[in-house]
Structures are given as structure tokens and as C-alpha cells.
Design an enzyme around this catalytic site. Structure first.
Site, short mmCIF file in Angstrom:
data_model
loop_
_atom_site.label_atom_id
_atom_site.label_comp_id
_atom_site.label_asym_id
_atom_site.label_seq_id
_atom_site.Cartn_x
_atom_site.Cartn_y
_atom_site.Cartn_z
CG ASN A 9 -1.75 1.19 1.42
OD1 ASN A 9 -1.82 2.02 0.54
ND2 ASN A 9 -2.42 1.29 2.57
CE LYS A 11 -0.36 3.13 4.75
NZ LYS A 11 -0.28 3.19 6.20
CG HIS A 96 -6.06 1.61 5.20
ND1 HIS A 96 -5.66 2.53 6.14
CD2 HIS A 96 -5.03 0.76 5.02
CE1 HIS A 96 -4.41 2.25 6.49
NE2 HIS A 96 -4.01 1.18 5.83
CD GLU A 98 -3.15 5.24 6.91
OE1 GLU A 98 -3.15 5.35 5.67
OE2 GLU A 98 -2.20 4.77 7.56
CD GLU A 167 -3.58 -2.82 7.32
OE1 GLU A 167 -2.41 -2.91 6.93
OE2 GLU A 167 -4.32 -1.87 7.02
N GLY A 173 2.29 2.00 10.86
CA GLY A 173 3.22 3.11 10.73
C GLY A 173 3.93 3.48 12.03
CB SER A 212 5.09 -2.01 11.97
OG SER A 212 4.64 -0.69 12.25
P1 PGA Z 1 2.67 0.11 7.70
O1 PGA Z 1 1.20 0.31 7.06
O2 PGA Z 1 3.21 -1.18 7.12
O3 PGA Z 1 3.44 1.30 7.28
O4 PGA Z 1 2.49 -0.02 9.18
C1 PGA Z 1 0.34 -0.77 6.85
C2 PGA Z 1 -0.96 -0.27 6.26
O5 PGA Z 1 -1.45 0.80 6.64
O6 PGA Z 1 -1.54 -0.95 5.39
#
Ligand code: PGA
Length: 251
Positions: A9, A11, A96, A98, A167, A173, A212
Site C-alpha cells: 500500500n 498510500k 483502511h 486511515e 491491521e 506506521g 509495521s
Molecule cells: P505500515 O502500514 O506497514 O506502514 O504499518 C500498513 C498499512 O497501513 O496498510
């Protein structure tokens, strides 16, 4: 459908030049090697078509990070599932955290997006996960249960076409990964929830972990029986590291 999948992803990162370079680096990493898993990258909307073209015949698929809940029509700024399919996308992320957090996406919206994606023949990747406060309040599984309802409401036939990504919000992140055991516990819960409708479907659905994931922790996560791969954010922006993660899943 193979259960093992690694999805990157990207982003809201990159420029035309950076996306081109990252895609080329992925091609270099995969050149001449056959993979036994599904590998997918999800660039920002505006770069989708370019990346589809660049990755043609590479075996690496392309997905979008979101999709409209509407079909064709007067929906300014939206991108429909049919448009994504037309551009060569095969996957789409839905719900997601976010988007749930900063765009107020509800279960009803996730359900609407999910049915649009399925109608367009895309593979939806439905994201679920609890916040730190919810984990500490010991309500993780009930949060997951509520977020799973759009998938649980589908027929077994439709469920078979869905990928679910667990997740935990506190792991995204932050560099703080769930332990393999913490992730496995939720993955088992999700598989059991699917099995209520159809055991064979539950056994075939891909359950990915996200939060992560990197080249160092991937193998221990994938060693868990119900972790079929990963949804990778930050580490997917580095082709070498992303390739190391997919290699850990190929074993
Ligand atoms: P990250 O993000 O691997 O940077 O923690 C995962 C995601 O949001 O899909």
C-alpha cells in the site's frame, strides 16, 4: 485462489518519477523468477494506469487504495469500481483504518464499496483492526466482529472472492508490530466467523496481517497457520525490502 498474498500500500507517496523508479525496481527484483504467491501493489489513483502498463506480464498485479460506493454518475471526485477494472486494476483496498478514521467510513459505506467492487470483478481487500484504546479495554474481538459484518453478510460464494486484512491501528506506521501470537489469535477468530456460513470458504479465504511488517519480522508472522501474507505500508516503498517480504511468504 492461492491464499498467500503480499500487498503493498503505497498510500499518498511518490511522484511520476519516483513511482516509475519504484516500479522498475520491483520488476528488477522479480525478473526471471516465478512466484507461487499473489503479489500486488496499490499506488495512488493517479498513477494506476502507468503502473499497470509498466507491470504488464510481470505477474505483479495492481490495486487501488479506495473505491467509490456509487456507480456511474454525478459524484465529483469519485472513482468507480468499473473505472478501476477498466484501468487494469485487479484489487482494491476497502475500509483502511486511515479512511475509517479521517474520512469517517462506516460499516454501511464499507458494505456498499464491497458490493461495487465485487460487481466489477475486483478482489476487495477489506481492512479491519482495533485501536490501542480498544485493545486495552479488551474489546478487540467485538470491534473486529462489527467491522466484519459487511463480509459476513455476503453469500459464501461472494465471501470466497474477498481478502481480509487484519491491521491493528496501533501497529500501523508505528514500528510496533503485533506479535505473531496476537495476530494469529485474531486471524483464527476471523476464520471461525467465516466458517459459520461455510467451512470450505473460510478455509480458502486469504487473511493478511498489516501493521509495521518488514523484512525482519515477516517470516515469524507468516509461520502462523492463519496468517496468509501481509498488507505492507512503509516497507513497500522500498523494492528490495518488499521483495524480501514476498520471498518470506513464498517459502
Ligand atoms: P505500515 O502500514 O506497514 O506502514 O504499518 C500498513 C498499512 O497501513 O496498510
Amino acid at each position: 485462489m492461492v491464499r498467500k498474498k503480499i500487498i503493498g500500500n503505497w498510500k499518498m507517496h511518490g511522484s511520476i518519477q519516483q513511482v516509475h523508479a519504484l516500479t522498475q525496481a520491483l520488476l528488477d527484483c522479480s525478473a526471471g523468477k516465478v512466484s507461487n504467491i499473489d503479489r500486488v501493489v496499490c499506488p495512488p489513483f493517479i498513477y494506476l494506469e502507468r503502473v499497470v502498463q509498466q507491470l504488464a506480464d510481470s505477474g505483479i498485479q495492481v490495486g487501488a487504495q479506495d473505491v467509490s460506493a456509487h456507480g456511474v454518475g454525478a459524484h465529483t471526485g469519485e472513482v468507480s469500481a468499473d473505472m478501476l477494472a477498466d484501468a487494469g486494476c485487479r484489487y482494491v483496498l476497502i475500509g483502511h483504518s486511515e479512511r475509517r478514521q479521517s474520512h469517517g467510513e462506516s460499516e454501511a459505506l464499507v458494505a456498499a464499496k464491497l458490493s461495487r467492487a465485487l460487481e466489477a470483478g475486483l478482489t476487495p481487500v477489506v481492512c479491519v483492526g482495533e485501536t490501542l484504546a480498544q485493545r486495552e479495554a479488551d474489546v478487540t474481538l467485538s470491534v473486529i466482529d462489527a467491522q466484519l459484518q459487511p463480509v459476513l453478510g455476503l453469500s459464501a460464494e461472494a465471501q470466497q472472492k474477498v481478502v481480509i486484512a487484519y491491521e491493528p491501528v496501533w501497529a500501523i506506521g508505528t514500528g510496533k508490530t503485533a506479535t505473531p501470537e496476537q495476530a494469529q489469535e485474531v486471524h483464527v477468530y476471523i476464520r471461525h466467523a467465516l466458517a459459520v456460513k461455510n467451512a470450505a470458504t473460510a478455509a480458502s479465504v486469504s487473511l493478511l496481517y498489516g501493521g509495521s511488517v518488514n523484512a525482519e519480522n515477516a517470516a515469524s508472522l507468516f509461520a502462523q497457520a492463519d496468517i496468509d501474507g501481509a498488507l505492507v505500508g512503509g516497507a513497500s516503498l522500498d523494492a528490495q525490502q518488499f521483495a524480501a517480504i514476498w520471498r518470506a511468504a513464498e517459502i
